[in-house]
Design a protein around this motif. Structure first.
Motif, PDB file in Angstrom:
ATOM      1  N   ARG A  72      43.244  17.206   1.552  1.00  0.00           N
ATOM      2  CA  ARG A  72      42.253  18.032   2.258  1.00  0.00           C
ATOM      3  C   ARG A  72      41.726  17.349   3.507  1.00  0.00           C
ATOM      4  O   ARG A  72      41.131  17.990   4.368  1.00  0.00           O
ATOM      5  CB  ARG A  72      41.093  18.392   1.322  1.00  0.00           C
ATOM      6  N   LEU A  73      41.969  16.051   3.637  1.00  0.00           N
ATOM      7  CA  LEU A  73      41.508  15.289   4.805  1.00  0.00           C
ATOM      8  C   LEU A  73      42.579  15.177   5.885  1.00  0.00           C
ATOM      9  O   LEU A  73      42.395  14.479   6.876  1.00  0.00           O
ATOM     10  CB  LEU A  73      41.047  13.894   4.367  1.00  0.00           C
ATOM     11  N   GLY A  74      43.710  15.870   5.711  1.00  0.00           N
ATOM     12  CA  GLY A  74      44.786  15.849   6.696  1.00  0.00           C
ATOM     13  C   GLY A  74      44.360  16.475   8.012  1.00  0.00           C
ATOM     14  O   GLY A  74      43.378  17.219   8.089  1.00  0.00           O
ATOM     15  N   GLU A  75      45.098  16.168   9.055  1.00  0.00           N
ATOM     16  CA  GLU A  75      44.780  16.665  10.393  1.00  0.00           C
ATOM     17  C   GLU A  75      44.871  18.186  10.467  1.00  0.00           C
ATOM     18  O   GLU A  75      45.636  18.803   9.735  1.00  0.00           O
ATOM     19  CB  GLU A  75      45.723  16.030  11.430  1.00  0.00           C
ATOM     20  N   ARG A  76      44.109  18.733  11.358  1.00  0.00           N
ATOM     21  CA  ARG A  76      44.120  20.170  11.603  1.00  0.00           C
ATOM     22  C   ARG A  76      45.456  20.582  12.204  1.00  0.00           C
ATOM     23  O   ARG A  76      45.987  19.914  13.083  1.00  0.00           O
ATOM     24  CB  ARG A  76      43.017  20.524  12.599  1.00  0.00           C
ATOM     25  N   VAL A  77      45.963  21.709  11.750  1.00  0.00           N
ATOM     26  CA  VAL A  77      47.147  22.317  12.350  1.00  0.00           C
ATOM     27  C   VAL A  77      46.623  23.411  13.275  1.00  0.00           C
ATOM     28  O   VAL A  77      46.070  24.413  12.816  1.00  0.00           O
ATOM     29  CB  VAL A  77      48.085  22.916  11.279  1.00  0.00           C
ATOM     30  N   LEU A  78      46.780  23.216  14.571  1.00  0.00           N
ATOM     31  CA  LEU A  78      46.293  24.187  15.533  1.00  0.00           C
ATOM     32  C   LEU A  78      47.214  25.399  15.606  1.00  0.00           C
ATOM     33  O   LEU A  78      46.777  26.546  15.633  1.00  0.00           O
ATOM     34  CB  LEU A  78      46.149  23.554  16.919  1.00  0.00           C
ATOM     35  N   SER A  79      48.514  25.132  15.643  1.00  0.00           N
ATOM     36  CA  SER A  79      49.517  26.185  15.757  1.00  0.00           C
ATOM     37  C   SER A  79      50.830  25.663  15.185  1.00  0.00           C
ATOM     38  O   SER A  79      51.074  24.463  15.190  1.00  0.00           O
ATOM     39  CB  SER A  79      49.710  26.565  17.227  1.00  0.00           C
ATOM     40  N   LYS A  91      40.132  24.027  22.786  1.00  0.00           N
ATOM     41  CA  LYS A  91      38.771  24.270  23.256  1.00  0.00           C
ATOM     42  C   LYS A  91      38.287  25.638  22.792  1.00  0.00           C
ATOM     43  O   LYS A  91      37.171  25.768  22.278  1.00  0.00           O
ATOM     44  CB  LYS A  91      38.709  24.174  24.788  1.00  0.00           C
ATOM     45  N   ALA A  92      39.126  26.653  22.930  1.00  0.00           N
ATOM     46  CA  ALA A  92      38.756  28.005  22.488  1.00  0.00           C
ATOM     47  C   ALA A  92      38.510  28.029  20.984  1.00  0.00           C
ATOM     48  O   ALA A  92      37.598  28.719  20.499  1.00  0.00           O
ATOM     49  CB  ALA A  92      39.847  29.001  22.877  1.00  0.00           C
ATOM     50  N   ALA A  93      39.297  27.256  20.234  1.00  0.00           N
ATOM     51  CA  ALA A  93      39.155  27.234  18.779  1.00  0.00           C
ATOM     52  C   ALA A  93      37.868  26.523  18.341  1.00  0.00           C
ATOM     53  O   ALA A  93      37.335  26.808  17.271  1.00  0.00           O
ATOM     54  CB  ALA A  93      40.378  26.575  18.145  1.00  0.00           C
ATOM     55  N   TYR A  94      37.370  25.604  19.149  1.00  0.00           N
ATOM     56  CA  TYR A  94      36.066  24.991  18.853  1.00  0.00           C
ATOM     57  C   TYR A  94      34.941  25.967  19.175  1.00  0.00           C
ATOM     58  O   TYR A  94      33.901  25.953  18.523  1.00  0.00           O
ATOM     59  CB  TYR A  94      35.870  23.691  19.639  1.00  0.00           C
ATOM     60  N   GLU A  95      35.128  26.784  20.194  1.00  0.00           N
ATOM     61  CA  GLU A  95      34.104  27.755  20.573  1.00  0.00           C
ATOM     62  C   GLU A  95      34.027  28.912  19.592  1.00  0.00           C
ATOM     63  O   GLU A  95      32.968  29.501  19.403  1.00  0.00           O
ATOM     64  CB  GLU A  95      34.367  28.256  21.995  1.00  0.00           C
ATOM     65  N   LEU A  99      38.771  31.531  15.106  1.00  0.00           N
ATOM     66  CA  LEU A  99      40.015  31.727  15.845  1.00  0.00           C
ATOM     67  C   LEU A  99      41.142  30.975  15.154  1.00  0.00           C
ATOM     68  O   LEU A  99      41.013  29.787  14.843  1.00  0.00           O
ATOM     69  CB  LEU A  99      39.854  31.226  17.288  1.00  0.00           C
ATOM     70  N   CYS A 100      42.249  31.676  14.912  1.00  0.00           N
ATOM     71  CA  CYS A 100      43.372  31.076  14.209  1.00  0.00           C
ATOM     72  C   CYS A 100      44.660  31.484  14.906  1.00  0.00           C
ATOM     73  O   CYS A 100      44.950  32.677  15.031  1.00  0.00           O
ATOM     74  CB  CYS A 100      43.375  31.528  12.750  1.00  0.00           C
ATOM     75  N   TYR A 101      45.403  30.497  15.364  1.00  0.00           N
ATOM     76  CA  TYR A 101      46.675  30.760  16.030  1.00  0.00           C
ATOM     77  C   TYR A 101      47.793  30.856  14.999  1.00  0.00           C
ATOM     78  O   TYR A 101      47.664  30.355  13.870  1.00  0.00           O
ATOM     79  CB  TYR A 101      46.980  29.654  17.042  1.00  0.00           C
ATOM     80  N   GLU A 102      48.913  31.418  15.409  1.00  0.00           N
ATOM     81  CA  GLU A 102      50.054  31.621  14.519  1.00  0.00           C
ATOM     82  C   GLU A 102      50.475  30.313  13.845  1.00  0.00           C
ATOM     83  O   GLU A 102      50.765  29.324  14.513  1.00  0.00           O
ATOM     84  CB  GLU A 102      51.237  32.191  15.305  1.00  0.00           C
ATOM     85  N   GLY A 103      50.467  30.329  12.523  1.00  0.00           N
ATOM     86  CA  GLY A 103      50.884  29.169  11.757  1.00  0.00           C
ATOM     87  C   GLY A 103      49.864  28.045  11.702  1.00  0.00           C
ATOM     88  O   GLY A 103      50.137  26.991  11.131  1.00  0.00           O
ATOM     89  N   GLY A 104      48.693  28.261  12.292  1.00  0.00           N
ATOM     90  CA  GLY A 104      47.659  27.233  12.315  1.00  0.00           C
ATOM     91  C   GLY A 104      46.523  27.561  11.372  1.00  0.00           C
ATOM     92  O   GLY A 104      46.627  28.459  10.534  1.00  0.00           O
ATOM     93  N   GLU A 105      45.446  26.823  11.515  1.00  0.00           N
ATOM     94  CA  GLU A 105      44.268  27.084  10.704  1.00  0.00           C
ATOM     95  C   GLU A 105      43.037  27.100  11.593  1.00  0.00           C
ATOM     96  O   GLU A 105      42.985  26.424  12.623  1.00  0.00           O
ATOM     97  CB  GLU A 105      44.129  26.070   9.573  1.00  0.00           C
ATOM     98  N   SER A 106      42.073  27.896  11.208  1.00  0.00           N
ATOM     99  CA  SER A 106      40.848  28.017  11.995  1.00  0.00           C
ATOM    100  C   SER A 106      39.978  26.776  11.801  1.00  0.00           C
ATOM    101  O   SER A 106      40.138  26.026  10.829  1.00  0.00           O
ATOM    102  CB  SER A 106      40.065  29.260  11.557  1.00  0.00           C
ATOM    103  N   GLY A 107      39.052  26.596  12.722  1.00  0.00           N
ATOM    104  CA  GLY A 107      38.101  25.501  12.595  1.00  0.00           C
ATOM    105  C   GLY A 107      37.279  25.626  11.327  1.00  0.00           C
ATOM    106  O   GLY A 107      36.971  24.628  10.671  1.00  0.00           O
ATOM    107  N   ARG A 108      36.939  26.852  10.956  1.00  0.00           N
ATOM    108  CA  ARG A 108      36.152  27.060   9.740  1.00  0.00           C
ATOM    109  C   ARG A 108      36.949  26.635   8.499  1.00  0.00           C
ATOM    110  O   ARG A 108      36.412  26.035   7.571  1.00  0.00           O
ATOM    111  CB  ARG A 108      35.709  28.514   9.621  1.00  0.00           C
ATOM    112  N   THR A 109      38.250  26.924   8.500  1.00  0.00           N
ATOM    113  CA  THR A 109      39.098  26.504   7.380  1.00  0.00           C
ATOM    114  C   THR A 109      39.126  24.986   7.276  1.00  0.00           C
ATOM    115  O   THR A 109      39.000  24.415   6.182  1.00  0.00           O
ATOM    116  CB  THR A 109      40.533  27.056   7.553  1.00  0.00           C
TER     117      THR A 109
END
Length: 179
Positions: A72-79, A91-95, A99-109
């Motif tokens: 659960r402490l692994g790096e975020r997958v943006l896309s 930057k948009a995903a922090y704002e 926001l979740c890009y294809e194959g990625g995870e949202s900041g909230r996740t």
């Protein structure tokens, strides 16, 4: 009162799960151990990524502690794709934490999985824990306790970096302690 030292890993040779620390990163891990050796850590927890584990190995050796790995402490997958404009996307995903890009995870996740790992850490008998993870996850975890953290905070993180979370009842104090 419990204390959690949140560590961004030392300098690494890449971004994959298996990417090791660089020669400089191994030197940083020794400096990190010098810095954290006297804090009284009773528990060490790291992402399953090699660079996070290697960042804590000198400290583990000095303290005679095992490093427990938590996915659960692994790096975020943006896309799922390599994106040329990944910095703008981040930057948009922090704002927008949803926001979740294809194959990625949202900041909230990311934030929620980090918080779940921290809750399990806090449920142990250890009063002082050192947690090693990644810039994206660390920033989202810190944001959960201090909303001022975001994209700009992520940009200025160093390798390594250390923040102290002090839990006193329902109050959580966030403090950068790395020089």
């Amino acid at each position: 009162m419990k204390k959690l030292y949140v560590v961004r890993h030392c300098k690494a040779a890449g971004q994959t799960v298996e990417a090791p620390l660089t020669a400089e990163g191994f030197e940083q891990a020794e400096s990190l151990a010098d810095f954290l050796e006297g804090v009284g850590a009773q528990q060490l927890v790291a992402s399953q990524f090699l660079r996070a584990v290697q960042s804590l190995e000198p400290l583990a050796k000095r303290l005679g502690l095992e490093i427990r790995q938590d996915e659960r402490l692994g790096e975020r997958v943006l896309s799922a794709r390599d994106e040329l404009n990944w910095m703008e996307m981040l930057k948009a995903a922090y704002e927008d934490l949803d926001l979740c890009y294809e194959g990625g995870e949202s900041g909230r996740t990311v934030m929620n999985r980090a918080l779940a790992a921290v809750q399990d850490i806090l449920a142990t008998d250890a009063e002082i824990t050192v947690l090693a993870s990644h810039g994206g996850l660390c920033t989202h975890l810190l944001k959960a306790y201090d909303d001022s953290f975001g994209f700009e905070s992520w940009k200025v993180l160093s390798n390594p970096d250390v923040y102290l979370l002090t839990f006193d009842g329902d109050a959580v104090q966030v403090e950068r302690v790395w020089n």
